[in-house]
Design an enzyme around this catalytic site. Structure first.
Site, PDB file in Angstrom:
ATOM      1  N   HIS A 209       3.676  -6.593  -7.895  1.00  9.99           N
ATOM      2  CA  HIS A 209       2.595  -5.875  -8.577  1.00  9.99           C
ATOM      3  C   HIS A 209       3.037  -5.132  -9.829  1.00  9.99           C
ATOM      4  O   HIS A 209       2.200  -4.647 -10.582  1.00  9.99           O
ATOM      5  CB  HIS A 209       1.935  -4.875  -7.617  1.00  9.99           C
ATOM      6  CG  HIS A 209       2.750  -3.634  -7.414  1.00  9.99           C
ATOM      7  ND1 HIS A 209       3.794  -3.582  -6.522  1.00  9.99           N
ATOM      8  CD2 HIS A 209       2.700  -2.416  -8.006  1.00  9.99           C
ATOM      9  CE1 HIS A 209       4.345  -2.383  -6.563  1.00  9.99           C
ATOM     10  NE2 HIS A 209       3.708  -1.652  -7.456  1.00  9.99           N
TER      11      HIS A 209
HETATM   12  C1  UD1 Z   1       0.390   2.078  -9.530  1.00  9.05           C
HETATM   13  C2  UD1 Z   1       1.623   2.814 -10.035  1.00  9.05           C
HETATM   14  C3  UD1 Z   1       2.874   2.161  -9.478  1.00  9.05           C
HETATM   15  C4  UD1 Z   1       2.804   2.006  -7.950  1.00  9.05           C
HETATM   16  C5  UD1 Z   1       1.515   1.263  -7.605  1.00  9.05           C
HETATM   17  C6  UD1 Z   1       1.371   1.081  -6.107  1.00  9.05           C
HETATM   18  C7  UD1 Z   1       1.375   3.832 -12.286  1.00  9.05           C
HETATM   19  C8  UD1 Z   1       1.745   3.722 -13.710  1.00  9.05           C
HETATM   20  N1  UD1 Z   1       1.718   2.779 -11.496  1.00  9.05           N
HETATM   21  O1  UD1 Z   1       0.441   0.755 -10.091  1.00  9.05           O
HETATM   22  O2  UD1 Z   1       4.005   2.949  -9.790  1.00  9.05           O
HETATM   23  O3  UD1 Z   1       3.919   1.262  -7.502  1.00  9.05           O
HETATM   24  O4  UD1 Z   1       0.397   2.005  -8.115  1.00  9.05           O
HETATM   25  O5  UD1 Z   1       0.299   0.242  -5.810  1.00  9.05           O
HETATM   26  O6  UD1 Z   1       0.801   4.812 -11.882  1.00  9.05           O
HETATM   27  N2  UD1 Z   1      -6.703  -2.061  -9.357  1.00  9.05           N
HETATM   28  C9  UD1 Z   1      -7.774  -2.404  -8.567  1.00  9.05           C
HETATM   29  N3  UD1 Z   1      -8.148  -1.557  -7.558  1.00  9.05           N
HETATM   30  C10 UD1 Z   1      -7.488  -0.407  -7.306  1.00  9.05           C
HETATM   31  C11 UD1 Z   1      -6.407  -0.047  -8.125  1.00  9.05           C
HETATM   32  C12 UD1 Z   1      -6.015  -0.882  -9.140  1.00  9.05           C
HETATM   33  O7  UD1 Z   1      -8.392  -3.447  -8.732  1.00  9.05           O
HETATM   34  O8  UD1 Z   1      -7.862   0.287  -6.337  1.00  9.05           O
HETATM   35  C13 UD1 Z   1      -6.274  -2.980 -10.424  1.00  9.05           C
HETATM   36  C14 UD1 Z   1      -6.992  -2.822 -11.706  1.00  9.05           C
HETATM   37  O9  UD1 Z   1      -7.046  -4.089 -12.279  1.00  9.05           O
HETATM   38  C15 UD1 Z   1      -6.072  -1.954 -12.516  1.00  9.05           C
HETATM   39  C16 UD1 Z   1      -4.716  -2.431 -12.068  1.00  9.05           C
HETATM   40  O10 UD1 Z   1      -4.895  -2.767 -10.687  1.00  9.05           O
HETATM   41  O11 UD1 Z   1      -6.277  -2.091 -13.876  1.00  9.05           O
HETATM   42  C17 UD1 Z   1      -3.625  -1.424 -12.217  1.00  9.05           C
HETATM   43  O12 UD1 Z   1      -3.872  -0.278 -11.416  1.00  9.05           O
HETATM   44  P1  UD1 Z   1      -3.083   1.096 -11.681  1.00  9.05           P
HETATM   45  O13 UD1 Z   1      -3.443   2.114 -10.670  1.00  9.05           O
HETATM   46  O14 UD1 Z   1      -3.179   1.478 -13.098  1.00  9.05           O
HETATM   47  O15 UD1 Z   1      -1.570   0.713 -11.439  1.00  9.05           O
HETATM   48  P2  UD1 Z   1      -0.896  -0.103 -10.265  1.00  9.05           P
HETATM   49  O16 UD1 Z   1      -0.513  -1.419 -10.828  1.00  9.05           O
HETATM   50  O17 UD1 Z   1      -1.659  -0.084  -8.985  1.00  9.05           O
END
Ligand code: UD1
Length: 365
Positions: A209
């Site tokens: 991820h």
């Molecule tokens: C975040 C953390 C990472 C951690 C991870 C655990 C940051 C910079 N990164 O990464 O350190 O290891 O969480 O999971 O804070 N999305 C969904 N549903 C959700 C959440 C996210 O669809 O409930 C998708 C969206 O497309 C979003 C993307 O995931 O744009 C990224 O989500 P984001 O929370 O920004 O970062 P993670 O990749 O989850």
């Protein structure tokens, strides 16, 4: 002394760490206010951890959702201001290295509230990682640094932060071992693996991820190819970020050895790892869970914040499986568990109690 402690969480790994902390704070009679930023909003990444790990519902939900780093971090800060103003806790507790961690720490110091950082002092020294910016900046903003390992203490000392740092052990040991014992005692329920995986046959658990592995189309395609060519079933537990980037890049996840399924709740993940031959991942938490559960791990990165897992080959860093050649890559990813002992570099499973005691001892009033 009974304190008011306000925890700021928002992403899946923070909920795992919150579980033993919430239990320890309540056991000590402290008032614990839980603020969920809403960084993770899918039920699979959030709700199932509250129910599965017995965490009380959040007192406040900021509902910020996804966005670019600036948008997401800024939205959490803006939404936190009135909450911190109203609550004025004795401690603000932030966890790990996400955008919610950094936003929480900055908002709190600007309101002159004491901040404690749980899982302080971890470093990848890779300045391309958003998590590295978040953890370095949070450590330098916080008043109390709760470090999980000796290595973390050394990093903090090297940055001039030794006098704010305390080694507590790692709260993930508390939760992982407790849940493992429950899974082993229950024994009857097979792990909820992706459709098409036969749990009676050997399989690997895989997750992917991180931004540096998912955002570039060529890199993601190379990593999925590497999983697909393995001669053993690969249960890919797909984070929403992986699904969304794979779709954008036109990369099919389910091919060759790979069967993709939803992320698992915590106990389901522990059961899946215990039933597996090993783990292939880019997750920090899962590297350590594999270590604690005695399964060999292959980490698809150039470095790890948990170098203790590398001792005796329990974890191997393989950043570019495509360059290794199929035979060499297969030999590494499917290697058996080492014979060597693992030691207890992450503590004895009572870190949350230590955190609760230090917060009481170091409170300002
Ligand atoms: C975040 C953390 C990472 C951690 C991870 C655990 C940051 C910079 N990164 O990464 O350190 O290891 O969480 O999971 O804070 N999305 C969904 N549903 C959700 C959440 C996210 O669809 O409930 C998708 C969206 O497309 C979003 C993307 O995931 O744009 C990224 O989500 P984001 O929370 O920004 O970062 P993670 O990749 O989850």
């Amino acid at each position: 002394m009974n304190l008011k402690i306000l925890s700021i969480v928002g992403a899946r790994p923070q909920l795992v760490k919150l579980a033993p902390i919430a239990a320890a704070l309540t056991a000590e009679g402290h008032r614990h206010v839980i603020v969920h930023t809403g960084q993770h909003y899918d039920a699979d990444l959030s709700d199932v951890f509250f129910t599965g790990l017995g965490i009380p519902d959040p007192d406040v939900h900021l509902g910020v959702g996804s966005g670019s780093h600036g948008v997401q971090t800024g939205a959490v800060m803006a939404a936190l201001d009135p909450v911190l103003e109203a609550e004025r806790p004795d401690w603000v507790l932030v966890y790990g290295d996400t955008n919610s961690t950094l936003a929480g720490a900055v908002s709190a110091v600007k309101q002159h509230l004491p901040v404690a950082h749980l899982e302080a002092g971890l470093r990848s020294f890779n300045r391309r990682m958003p998590e590295e910016h978040n953890r370095v900046l949070t450590d330098h903003a916080a008043d109390l640094l709760l470090a999980p390992t000796d290595e973390a203490m050394r990093h903090l000392a090297a940055e001039g932060l030794a006098d704010r740092a305390v080694r507590t052990g790692d709260v993930m040991v508390d939760v992982c071992l407790r849940v493992r014992d429950g899974v082993l005692a229950d024994g009857s329920t097979p792990p909820a693996l992706p459709e098409g995986i036969d749990p009676a046959e050997p399989y690997l658990v895989a997750t992917l991820h991180r931004a540096e592995n998912t955002d570039d189309a060529d890199r993601l395609a190379m990593l999925v190819d590497a999983l697909a060519c393995l001669p053993v079933q690969v249960a890919l537990l797909a984070h929403p970020r992986l699904l969304s980037r794979a779709e954008t890049h036109g990369i099919k996840l389910e091919r060759g050895a790979v069967r993709a399924g939803r992320p698992l709740p915590y106990a389901g993940m522990v059961a899946a790892v215990l039933g597996s031959q090993g783990v292939v991942t880019d997750s920090g938490g899962l590297q350590k869970e594999a270590f604690l559960l005695a399964r060999p791990c292959t980490t698809l990165r150039t470095e790890t914040e948990w170098p203790e897992t590398l001792e005796n080959g329990w974890n191997e860093l393989i950043a570019d499986p495509g360059a290794l050649g199929e035979a060499r890559w297969t030999a590494i990813a499917t290697r058996p568990a080492p014979d060597a002992a693992r030691g207890t570099p992450y503590g004895d499973g009572r870190a949350a109690e230590a955190v609760a005691a230090i917060l009481a001892e170091r409170a300002r009033r």
